[in-house]
Scaffold this motif. Structure first.
Motif, short mmCIF file in Angstrom:
data_model
loop_
_atom_site.label_atom_id
_atom_site.label_comp_id
_atom_site.label_asym_id
_atom_site.label_seq_id
_atom_site.Cartn_x
_atom_site.Cartn_y
_atom_site.Cartn_z
N ILE A 20 -21.31 47.63 -42.57
CA ILE A 20 -22.98 47.57 -43.16
C ILE A 20 -23.24 47.04 -41.59
N LYS A 21 -24.12 47.98 -41.57
CA LYS A 21 -24.48 47.75 -39.82
C LYS A 21 -26.50 47.42 -39.32
N ALA A 22 -27.02 46.35 -39.17
CA ALA A 22 -27.78 46.55 -38.91
C ALA A 22 -28.51 47.60 -37.45
N ASN A 23 -29.64 47.53 -37.89
CA ASN A 23 -30.28 48.72 -36.47
C ASN A 23 -30.74 47.38 -35.31
N LYS A 24 -30.31 46.14 -34.86
CA LYS A 24 -31.05 45.18 -34.19
C LYS A 24 -29.75 43.72 -34.57
N VAL A 25 -29.92 43.34 -33.06
CA VAL A 25 -28.39 41.97 -33.47
C VAL A 25 -28.87 40.88 -34.23
N SER A 26 -30.37 40.74 -33.34
CA SER A 26 -31.27 39.38 -34.08
C SER A 26 -32.66 40.21 -33.80
N SER A 27 -33.26 38.92 -34.64
CA SER A 27 -34.90 39.81 -34.81
C SER A 27 -35.86 38.80 -35.08
N PHE A 28 -37.01 38.72 -35.52
CA PHE A 28 -38.16 38.02 -35.36
C PHE A 28 -38.93 38.33 -37.41
N VAL A 29 -39.45 36.97 -36.85
CA VAL A 29 -40.00 37.24 -38.91
C VAL A 29 -41.18 38.23 -38.62
N GLY A 30 -41.10 38.58 -39.48
CA GLY A 30 -42.47 40.01 -39.50
C GLY A 30 -41.45 41.02 -39.20
N ASP A 31 -40.58 41.37 -38.68
CA ASP A 31 -39.77 42.60 -37.80
C ASP A 31 -39.24 42.91 -39.02
N PRO A 32 -39.41 44.45 -39.47
CA PRO A 32 -38.30 44.67 -40.47
C PRO A 32 -37.07 44.92 -39.93
N ILE A 33 -36.08 44.73 -40.38
CA ILE A 33 -34.47 45.06 -40.35
C ILE A 33 -34.38 45.76 -41.49
N THR A 34 -33.31 47.39 -41.03
CA THR A 34 -32.76 47.97 -41.73
C THR A 34 -31.18 47.95 -41.80
N TRP A 35 -30.44 48.12 -42.34
CA TRP A 35 -29.14 48.07 -42.69
C TRP A 35 -29.13 49.57 -43.12
N THR A 36 -27.33 50.05 -42.55
CA THR A 36 -27.01 51.23 -42.90
C THR A 36 -25.44 50.94 -43.53
N VAL A 37 -25.33 51.29 -44.37
CA VAL A 37 -23.71 51.47 -45.48
C VAL A 37 -23.17 52.58 -44.68
N GLU A 38 -21.83 52.48 -45.08
CA GLU A 38 -20.76 53.26 -44.81
C GLU A 38 -20.07 53.66 -45.86
N ALA A 39 -19.90 54.35 -46.67
CA ALA A 39 -18.47 53.86 -47.57
C ALA A 39 -17.41 55.00 -47.68
N ARG A 40 -15.94 55.14 -48.15
CA ARG A 40 -14.87 55.76 -48.49
C ARG A 40 -14.66 55.78 -49.21
N GLY A 41 -13.87 57.17 -50.21
CA GLY A 41 -13.07 57.86 -51.44
C GLY A 41 -14.37 57.85 -52.20
N PHE A 42 -16.20 57.35 -51.96
CA PHE A 42 -16.82 58.20 -52.85
C PHE A 42 -17.53 59.37 -52.99
N THR A 43 -17.76 60.15 -54.04
CA THR A 43 -18.27 61.43 -53.94
C THR A 43 -20.32 61.37 -53.64
N THR A 44 -20.75 62.25 -53.82
CA THR A 44 -22.16 61.57 -53.44
C THR A 44 -23.26 61.35 -55.05
N ALA A 45 -22.59 61.21 -55.81
CA ALA A 45 -22.59 60.74 -56.42
C ALA A 45 -23.23 59.23 -56.76
N ARG A 46 -22.40 58.23 -55.83
CA ARG A 46 -22.13 57.14 -56.11
C ARG A 46 -23.82 56.67 -55.96
N GLN A 47 -23.77 55.19 -55.92
CA GLN A 47 -25.07 54.34 -56.66
C GLN A 47 -24.30 52.76 -55.75
N ILE A 48 -25.69 52.57 -54.71
CA ILE A 48 -25.41 51.52 -54.10
C ILE A 48 -26.61 50.30 -53.91
N SER A 49 -26.06 49.03 -55.24
CA SER A 49 -26.81 48.15 -55.06
C SER A 49 -27.42 46.88 -53.47
#
Length: 397
Positions: A37-66
């Protein structure tokens, strides 16, 4: 997800001797796992968007993420199951943010948390406040910079302006305050720059109007000497200061205040004197920069000169008998002098020079009705009064 394990090998020769060997521990991944679970930055400021990217193993494209976003232990956002493996959140408050991710497919699911990501409030200068917005030359001013957010040691640089002209620029210092004593009248502002490990920001203070000090240069009263019933007029002269001047005038008779003072914007005051004594005006002057008190010179007052009577000690006498007339005079400014005019009927008998005595004596030598007109002078006043008649007659044979 997964377990830790090792491999153990047993070797045995023909003689029955054996030896065991075991490997180091290694991680055995399960078939379904969140690998990162990787964020696009190591720190941020209030009001600046943070984006996380999730990588998983063993699932098909039918998997769902919350996704669930936490600020410390507080849940601040939830997004239900969907197909995207990225999630963006804009923090509205500082703190340590983490993302809890659940991946599922069918009956299989797995959950993991991201590493905490620090979110800082942006470096900002909330205010640069001077100790006064109006002051006199020679008064020390202090500006205080209030700073929030950012990270690390903060340093300050100050630029002092008068009107549109730069007066001085400071080095970078650690103090959030700046002092200066202006010696010239004008409009002063302070520009403050603040820097830390994240940014450099600037802000300018409100203006401070500097004027020459307020001075009461004089209080003039007229007249200097007055008779009771006279209106005394005082004028108040000032110099310097700033803003509307107000005056609080107290009239003293000796040590007693005799008027009802109130604040006024008029630099003049009038009062009708109704008693004998020494009058003075005490004035308090205030404006945006100072409050001063000054007293006027004394005005001396006196009662108006009056002659209440000119009285003879006899209403009828024989010829050759001395008659004395007495003058009753009051008021006036200073010593009184008297002049007497003696009449027998309509005939002038004599007139004296100016005398200091308030009595006049005469022995009639001719029969008739005698009157005395006494004229009294004191200061600038002159009052005359005539006595009743005194009858002078020839003695009976």
């Amino acid at each position: 997800a997964g377990k830790w394990g090792y491999v153990e090998v047993t070797l045995k020769d023909e003689a029955g001797r054996q030896e065991k060997w075991r490997s180091d521990y290694f991680h055995i991944d399960t078939a379904y796992a969140i690998t990162s679970i990787k964020a696009n930055k190591v720190s941020s400021f209030v009001g600046d968007p943070i984006t996380w990217t999730v990588e998983a193993r063993g699932f098909t494209t039918a998997r769902q993420i919350s996704y669930m976003v936490y600020n410390g232990d507080t849940l601040v956002a939830v997004e239900g199951f969907g197909t995207s493996n990225t999630y963006t959140y804009k923090p509205s408050a500082p703190g340590n943010y983490s993302l809890k991710v659940t991946v599922k497919e069918g009956a299989m699911s797995t959950t993991d948390d991201s590493d905490p990501l620090p979110v800082l409030a942006p470096l900002s200068i909330t205010s640069v406040n001077p100790s006064a917005t109006k002051a006199s030359t020679g008064t020390m001013l202090m500006w205080v910079a209030s700073v929030g957010g950012g990270s690390g040691t903060k340093l300050y640089q100050y630029r002092l302006m008068m009107g549109g002209r730069l007066l001085t620029t400071s080095e970078w210092v650690s103090q959030p305050t700046y002092t200066y004593t202006p010696m010239l009248a004008g409009s002063y502002t302070l520009n403050v720059s603040v820097r830390d490990t994240t940014a450099t920001v600037s802000k300018t203070s409100p203006a401070t109007a500097i004027s020459v000090p307020l001075v009461v240069t004089g209080i003039t009263g007229t007249p200097k000497i007055a008779v009771t019933g006279t209106i005394l007029d005082w004028s108040i002269a000032t110099n310097g200061g700033s803003g509307t001047k107000q005056y609080y005038c107290k009239v003293y008779l000796g040590n007693t205040v005799v008027n009802s003072p109130a604040w006024s914007t008029s630099p003049a005051y009038s009062y009708t004197v109704n008693a004998v004594g020494n009058y003075a005006l005490s004035v308090t002057v205030r404006d945006d920069t100072a409050t001063l008190v000054k007293a006027s010179p004394v005005t001396r007052t006196y009662a108006s000169l009056a002659v209440s009577s000119v009285t003879a000690d006899a209403t009828a006498v024989e010829l050759g008998t001395t008659v004395t007339w007495t003058v009753n005079a009051t008021g006036g400014d200073g010593a009184k002098t008297y002049q007497y005019k003696l009449m027998r009927g309509t005939t002038a008998v004599e007139q004296t020079d100016w005398l200091s005595a308030s009595t006049y004596a005469y022995a009639p030598t001719a029969a008739g009705t005698y009157t005395v007109t006494a004229t009294v002078k004191a200061g600038g006043e002159t009052v005359a009064k005539t006595s009743a008649g005194t009858e002078a007659r020839t003695p009976d044979p």
